[in-house]
Motif scaffolding. Structure first.
Motif, mmCIF file in Angstrom:
data_model
loop_
_atom_site.group_PDB
_atom_site.id
_atom_site.type_symbol
_atom_site.label_atom_id
_atom_site.label_comp_id
_atom_site.label_asym_id
_atom_site.label_seq_id
_atom_site.Cartn_x
_atom_site.Cartn_y
_atom_site.Cartn_z
ATOM 1 N N MET A 1 9.987 11.631 3.645
ATOM 2 C CA MET A 1 10.402 12.810 2.891
ATOM 3 C C MET A 1 10.271 12.515 1.413
ATOM 4 N N VAL A 2 10.241 13.586 0.638
ATOM 5 C CA VAL A 2 10.106 13.511 -0.812
ATOM 6 C C VAL A 2 11.405 14.028 -1.421
ATOM 7 N N VAL A 3 11.916 13.328 -2.438
ATOM 8 C CA VAL A 3 13.151 13.756 -3.086
ATOM 9 C C VAL A 3 12.891 14.177 -4.527
ATOM 10 N N PRO A 4 13.671 15.141 -5.022
ATOM 11 C CA PRO A 4 13.580 15.451 -6.443
ATOM 12 C C PRO A 4 14.220 14.303 -7.241
ATOM 13 N N PRO A 5 13.767 14.063 -8.466
ATOM 14 C CA PRO A 5 14.278 12.939 -9.272
ATOM 15 C C PRO A 5 15.785 12.935 -9.476
ATOM 16 N N LYS B 1 0.831 -1.209 0.000
ATOM 17 C CA LYS B 1 0.000 0.000 0.000
ATOM 18 C C LYS B 1 0.864 1.258 0.000
ATOM 19 N N ALA B 2 0.314 2.319 -0.571
ATOM 20 C CA ALA B 2 0.979 3.619 -0.499
ATOM 21 C C ALA B 2 1.160 4.009 0.963
ATOM 22 N N LEU B 3 2.186 4.799 1.242
ATOM 23 C CA LEU B 3 2.411 5.268 2.605
ATOM 24 C C LEU B 3 1.263 6.160 3.058
ATOM 25 N N CYS B 4 1.067 6.241 4.358
ATOM 26 C CA CYS B 4 0.052 7.120 4.938
ATOM 27 C C CYS B 4 0.771 8.340 5.517
ATOM 28 N N ALA B 5 0.542 9.489 4.895
ATOM 29 C CA ALA B 5 1.245 10.712 5.278
ATOM 30 C C ALA B 5 0.951 11.153 6.711
ATOM 31 N N LYS C 1 11.828 21.272 -7.361
ATOM 32 C CA LYS C 1 11.417 21.518 -5.978
ATOM 33 C C LYS C 1 12.212 20.607 -5.040
ATOM 34 N N VAL C 2 12.616 21.156 -3.903
ATOM 35 C CA VAL C 2 13.337 20.378 -2.906
ATOM 36 C C VAL C 2 12.795 20.780 -1.532
ATOM 37 N N GLY C 3 12.771 19.831 -0.608
ATOM 38 C CA GLY C 3 12.322 20.132 0.749
ATOM 39 C C GLY C 3 10.850 19.881 0.965
ATOM 40 N N GLU C 4 10.480 18.610 1.034
ATOM 41 C CA GLU C 4 9.088 18.227 1.312
ATOM 42 C C GLU C 4 9.073 17.079 2.306
ATOM 43 N N GLY C 5 8.075 17.096 3.186
ATOM 44 C CA GLY C 5 7.916 16.018 4.147
ATOM 45 C C GLY C 5 6.453 15.786 4.451
ATOM 46 N N SER C 6 6.158 14.621 4.981
ATOM 47 C CA SER C 6 4.784 14.268 5.331
ATOM 48 C C SER C 6 4.333 15.030 6.573
ATOM 49 N N PRO C 7 3.012 15.114 6.795
ATOM 50 C CA PRO C 7 2.521 15.729 8.026
ATOM 51 C C PRO C 7 3.077 15.035 9.280
ATOM 52 N N ALA C 8 3.235 13.705 9.215
ATOM 53 C CA ALA C 8 3.784 12.980 10.368
ATOM 54 C C ALA C 8 5.204 13.449 10.664
ATOM 55 N N LEU C 9 6.016 13.629 9.628
ATOM 56 C CA LEU C 9 7.383 14.118 9.813
ATOM 57 C C LEU C 9 7.373 15.541 10.361
ATOM 58 N N ALA C 10 6.549 16.391 9.791
ATOM 59 C CA ALA C 10 6.461 17.780 10.261
ATOM 60 C C ALA C 10 6.097 17.836 11.739
ATOM 61 N N SER C 11 5.113 17.052 12.139
ATOM 62 C CA SER C 11 4.686 17.047 13.546
ATOM 63 C C SER C 11 5.822 16.631 14.467
#
Length: 162
Positions: free
Chosen positions: A69-73, A59-63, A109-119
């Motif tokens: 985190m999200v990475v640029p290609p 399953k896809a991750l649950c944010a 774009k660089v620098g993205e994270g899930s709500p769980a990471l942000a919290s």
């Protein structure tokens, strides 16, 4: 060997390989909130997508519950090891959180994270006004080292960048 593989939004993305072949990728950027994944869209993110590049148990991750985190290609293309599923350390104002590389994002774009990471970092997890616009979040990816967060053991998953 240490080299800058790209500069995105003013952030130098540094790729390092030590004498044993161990790879890390490090950069300091802002943090936008990425709500993609299997948890629905409770914040009504206008850019929401129901899938993530990395899956856990099919399953896809649950944010909302998984710190990712999200990475640029360019990071996926520039490294020898597998990036998706790799462990990363994300640091903000002296607080370091272990996360997983869970998705790839736009090329510019660089620098993205899930709500769980942000919290966990003490940031507002809402994608509409949360995160931080300041370049004060440091991301360190341990390429090819599977992330272990609590009782979840993530598997490395080869991926072509989107």
């Amino acid at each position: 060997m240490k080299r800058i593989i790209a500069t995105i939004q003013g952030a130098d993305i540094i790729h390092q390989i030590d004498y044993s072949g161990y790879e890390t990728v490090t950069f300091t950027a802002d943090m936008d909130i990425d709500c993609d994944g299997s948890g629905g869209n409770p914040f009504h993110d206008p850019y929401f997508q129901p899938d993530t590049r990395l899956h856990f148990n099919g399953k896809a991750l649950c944010a909302e519950t998984e710190p990712y985190m999200v990475v640029p290609p360019v990071i996926i293309k520039a490294t020898k090891g597998i990036v998706m599923g790799s462990m990363c350390e994300v640091t903000y104002k002296g607080r370091t959180v272990v996360a997983v590389v869970g998705d790839s994002g736009p090329t510019k774009k660089v620098g993205e994270g899930s709500p769980a990471l942000a919290s966990l970092l003490g940031l507002d997890p809402n994608p509409n006004h949360g995160g931080t616009d300041k370049f004060e979040v440091t991301y360190k990816i341990h390429v090819g080292v599977p992330a272990v967060i609590g009782c979840r053991h993530y598997k490395l998953q080869p991926s072509s960048a989107r």
